[in-house]
Write a protein that holds these residues in place. Sequence first.
Motif, PDB file in Angstrom:
ATOM      1  N   ALA A 112     -42.691  71.359  -5.848  1.00  0.00           N
ATOM      2  CA  ALA A 112     -43.927  71.886  -6.424  1.00  0.00           C
ATOM      3  C   ALA A 112     -44.538  70.805  -7.312  1.00  0.00           C
ATOM      4  CB  ALA A 112     -43.634  73.145  -7.234  1.00  0.00           C
ATOM      5  N   PRO A 113     -45.851  70.850  -7.525  1.00  0.00           N
ATOM      6  CA  PRO A 113     -46.508  69.835  -8.363  1.00  0.00           C
ATOM      7  C   PRO A 113     -45.939  69.780  -9.779  1.00  0.00           C
ATOM      8  CG  PRO A 113     -48.130  71.157  -7.196  1.00  0.00           C
ATOM      9  CD  PRO A 113     -46.792  71.810  -6.974  1.00  0.00           C
ATOM     10  N   GLY A 114     -46.008  68.601 -10.362  1.00  0.00           N
ATOM     11  CA  GLY A 114     -45.594  68.394 -11.745  1.00  0.00           C
ATOM     12  C   GLY A 114     -44.104  68.145 -11.861  1.00  0.00           C
ATOM     13  N   GLY A 115     -43.705  67.716 -13.021  1.00  0.00           N
ATOM     14  CA  GLY A 115     -42.288  67.559 -13.297  1.00  0.00           C
ATOM     15  C   GLY A 115     -41.771  66.166 -13.033  1.00  0.00           C
ATOM     16  N   GLU A 116     -40.494  66.014 -13.275  1.00  0.00           N
ATOM     17  CA  GLU A 116     -39.796  64.745 -13.176  1.00  0.00           C
ATOM     18  C   GLU A 116     -38.482  64.940 -12.443  1.00  0.00           C
ATOM     19  OE1 GLU A 116     -38.586  62.059 -16.560  1.00  0.00           O
ATOM     20  OE2 GLU A 116     -40.438  62.946 -17.334  1.00  0.00           O
ATOM     21  N   TYR A 117     -38.093  63.946 -11.705  1.00  0.00           N
ATOM     22  CA  TYR A 117     -36.786  63.915 -11.081  1.00  0.00           C
ATOM     23  C   TYR A 117     -36.046  62.815 -11.820  1.00  0.00           C
ATOM     24  CZ  TYR A 117     -33.528  64.474  -7.198  1.00  0.00           C
ATOM     25  OH  TYR A 117     -32.426  64.736  -6.428  1.00  0.00           O
ATOM     26  N   ALA A 118     -35.176  63.188 -12.742  1.00  0.00           N
ATOM     27  CA  ALA A 118     -34.578  62.283 -13.722  1.00  0.00           C
ATOM     28  C   ALA A 118     -33.929  61.054 -13.085  1.00  0.00           C
ATOM     29  CB  ALA A 118     -33.537  63.031 -14.558  1.00  0.00           C
TER      30      ALA A 118
ATOM     31  N   GLY B 284     -48.299  64.099  -0.864  1.00  0.00           N
ATOM     32  CA  GLY B 284     -48.303  64.025  -2.315  1.00  0.00           C
ATOM     33  C   GLY B 284     -48.142  62.604  -2.833  1.00  0.00           C
ATOM     34  N   ARG B 285     -48.046  62.505  -4.160  1.00  0.00           N
ATOM     35  CA  ARG B 285     -47.907  61.210  -4.819  1.00  0.00           C
ATOM     36  C   ARG B 285     -46.847  61.308  -5.898  1.00  0.00           C
ATOM     37  NH1 ARG B 285     -50.874  57.953  -2.620  1.00  0.00           N
ATOM     38  NH2 ARG B 285     -50.599  56.242  -4.059  1.00  0.00           N
ATOM     39  N   MET B 286     -46.161  60.203  -6.140  1.00  0.00           N
ATOM     40  CA  MET B 286     -45.183  60.154  -7.224  1.00  0.00           C
ATOM     41  C   MET B 286     -45.117  58.739  -7.775  1.00  0.00           C
ATOM     42  SD  MET B 286     -41.425  60.160  -5.364  1.00  0.00           S
ATOM     43  CE  MET B 286     -41.654  61.626  -4.413  1.00  0.00           C
ATOM     44  N   ARG B 287     -44.693  58.670  -9.035  1.00  0.00           N
ATOM     45  CA  ARG B 287     -44.394  57.375  -9.639  1.00  0.00           C
ATOM     46  C   ARG B 287     -42.887  57.201  -9.508  1.00  0.00           C
ATOM     47  NH1 ARG B 287     -47.166  57.805 -13.732  1.00  0.00           N
ATOM     48  NH2 ARG B 287     -45.668  58.758 -15.138  1.00  0.00           N
TER      49      ARG B 287
ATOM     50  N   ARG C 162     -43.472  51.948  -9.336  1.00  0.00           N
ATOM     51  CA  ARG C 162     -44.760  51.930  -8.624  1.00  0.00           C
ATOM     52  C   ARG C 162     -45.123  53.327  -8.167  1.00  0.00           C
ATOM     53  NH1 ARG C 162     -44.078  50.647  -2.548  1.00  0.00           N
ATOM     54  NH2 ARG C 162     -41.870  50.912  -2.266  1.00  0.00           N
ATOM     55  N   GLU C 163     -46.414  53.510  -7.885  1.00  0.00           N
ATOM     56  CA  GLU C 163     -46.893  54.790  -7.372  1.00  0.00           C
ATOM     57  C   GLU C 163     -46.838  54.739  -5.854  1.00  0.00           C
ATOM     58  OE1 GLU C 163     -51.023  57.276  -7.383  1.00  0.00           O
ATOM     59  OE2 GLU C 163     -50.388  56.417  -9.307  1.00  0.00           O
ATOM     60  N   ILE C 164     -46.314  55.811  -5.249  1.00  0.00           N
ATOM     61  CA  ILE C 164     -46.233  55.864  -3.785  1.00  0.00           C
ATOM     62  C   ILE C 164     -46.853  57.157  -3.287  1.00  0.00           C
ATOM     63  CG2 ILE C 164     -44.206  54.355  -3.679  1.00  0.00           C
ATOM     64  CD1 ILE C 164     -42.503  56.839  -3.120  1.00  0.00           C
ATOM     65  N   GLY C 165     -47.254  57.153  -2.011  1.00  0.00           N
ATOM     66  CA  GLY C 165     -47.880  58.316  -1.385  1.00  0.00           C
ATOM     67  C   GLY C 165     -47.530  58.397   0.087  1.00  0.00           C
ATOM     68  N   PRO C 166     -48.253  59.244   0.847  1.00  0.00           N
ATOM     69  CA  PRO C 166     -47.939  59.464   2.256  1.00  0.00           C
ATOM     70  C   PRO C 166     -47.828  58.162   3.051  1.00  0.00           C
ATOM     71  CG  PRO C 166     -49.593  61.020   1.518  1.00  0.00           C
ATOM     72  CD  PRO C 166     -49.405  60.019   0.406  1.00  0.00           C
ATOM     73  N   GLY C 167     -46.755  58.051   3.828  1.00  0.00           N
ATOM     74  CA  GLY C 167     -46.510  56.885   4.657  1.00  0.00           C
ATOM     75  C   GLY C 167     -45.694  55.801   3.987  1.00  0.00           C
TER      76      GLY C 167
ATOM     77  N   LEU D 295     -43.440  63.330 -10.445  1.00  0.00           N
ATOM     78  CA  LEU D 295     -44.374  63.884  -9.471  1.00  0.00           C
ATOM     79  C   LEU D 295     -45.776  63.843 -10.064  1.00  0.00           C
ATOM     80  CD1 LEU D 295     -42.185  66.922  -8.394  1.00  0.00           C
ATOM     81  CD2 LEU D 295     -42.134  64.573  -7.548  1.00  0.00           C
ATOM     82  N   LEU D 296     -46.753  63.402  -9.274  1.00  0.00           N
ATOM     83  CA  LEU D 296     -48.121  63.230  -9.750  1.00  0.00           C
ATOM     84  C   LEU D 296     -49.071  64.186  -9.039  1.00  0.00           C
ATOM     85  CD1 LEU D 296     -48.230  59.314  -9.619  1.00  0.00           C
ATOM     86  CD2 LEU D 296     -47.732  60.760 -11.613  1.00  0.00           C
ATOM     87  N   GLY D 297     -50.153  64.542  -9.699  1.00  0.00           N
ATOM     88  CA  GLY D 297     -51.198  65.336  -9.067  1.00  0.00           C
ATOM     89  C   GLY D 297     -50.891  66.812  -9.025  1.00  0.00           C
ATOM     90  N   ASP D 298     -51.762  67.540  -8.332  1.00  0.00           N
ATOM     91  CA  ASP D 298     -51.641  69.002  -8.285  1.00  0.00           C
ATOM     92  C   ASP D 298     -51.327  69.518  -6.882  1.00  0.00           C
ATOM     93  OD1 ASP D 298     -54.044  68.413  -7.137  1.00  0.00           O
ATOM     94  OD2 ASP D 298     -55.250  69.729  -8.416  1.00  0.00           O
TER      95      ASP D 298
END
Length: 153
Positions: free
Chosen positions: A24-30, A45-48, A56-61, A76-79
């Motif tokens: 789900a959107p938001g939060g952190e994976y420690a 989605g996107r995550m740092r 770095r920030e990554i996204g689809p692909g 986790l980034l975005g909504d």
Amino acid sequence: MPEIKCRSRVVTGERMQLIWAAFAPGGEYAIHTHPEEQFSFMLEGRMRLTVGDEEREIGPGDMRHAPSGVPHGRVLLGDEPVVFIDVYAPASERITKEMARLRAARLRHHLPRRNAVGQNPGNIDLPHHKTLLQHPNSILSLFSSRNLGVMPC
């Protein structure tokens, strides 16, 4: 830190393990480490992402690799949900044991499996389960259900 809600599916072979996960959107994976080598492929989605000293920030692909024993984690980034596939080599004993524990608990309590949209058939309240997400085009639909396990993250 907000609670991370996710759904994952796990397929374990002799030498590796594949995990499809939707968060789900938001939060952190420690930040954490484990003895297994880990490869990830982002679907949505996107995550740092942090692996060792690199962030770095990554996204689809996008793909990434976390070598054995190297600290890594993600924010986790975005909504929108974040969906990815992880491959562990060798298969994670920790994840395999957690799958066995969840299966035993389900059998012990005669808990029904969740349906395709993450809902509990019969409207039974299961407060110890996290809210689950479902990706409609899961690659894991190609695998035999006898090798497939569903595990809350």
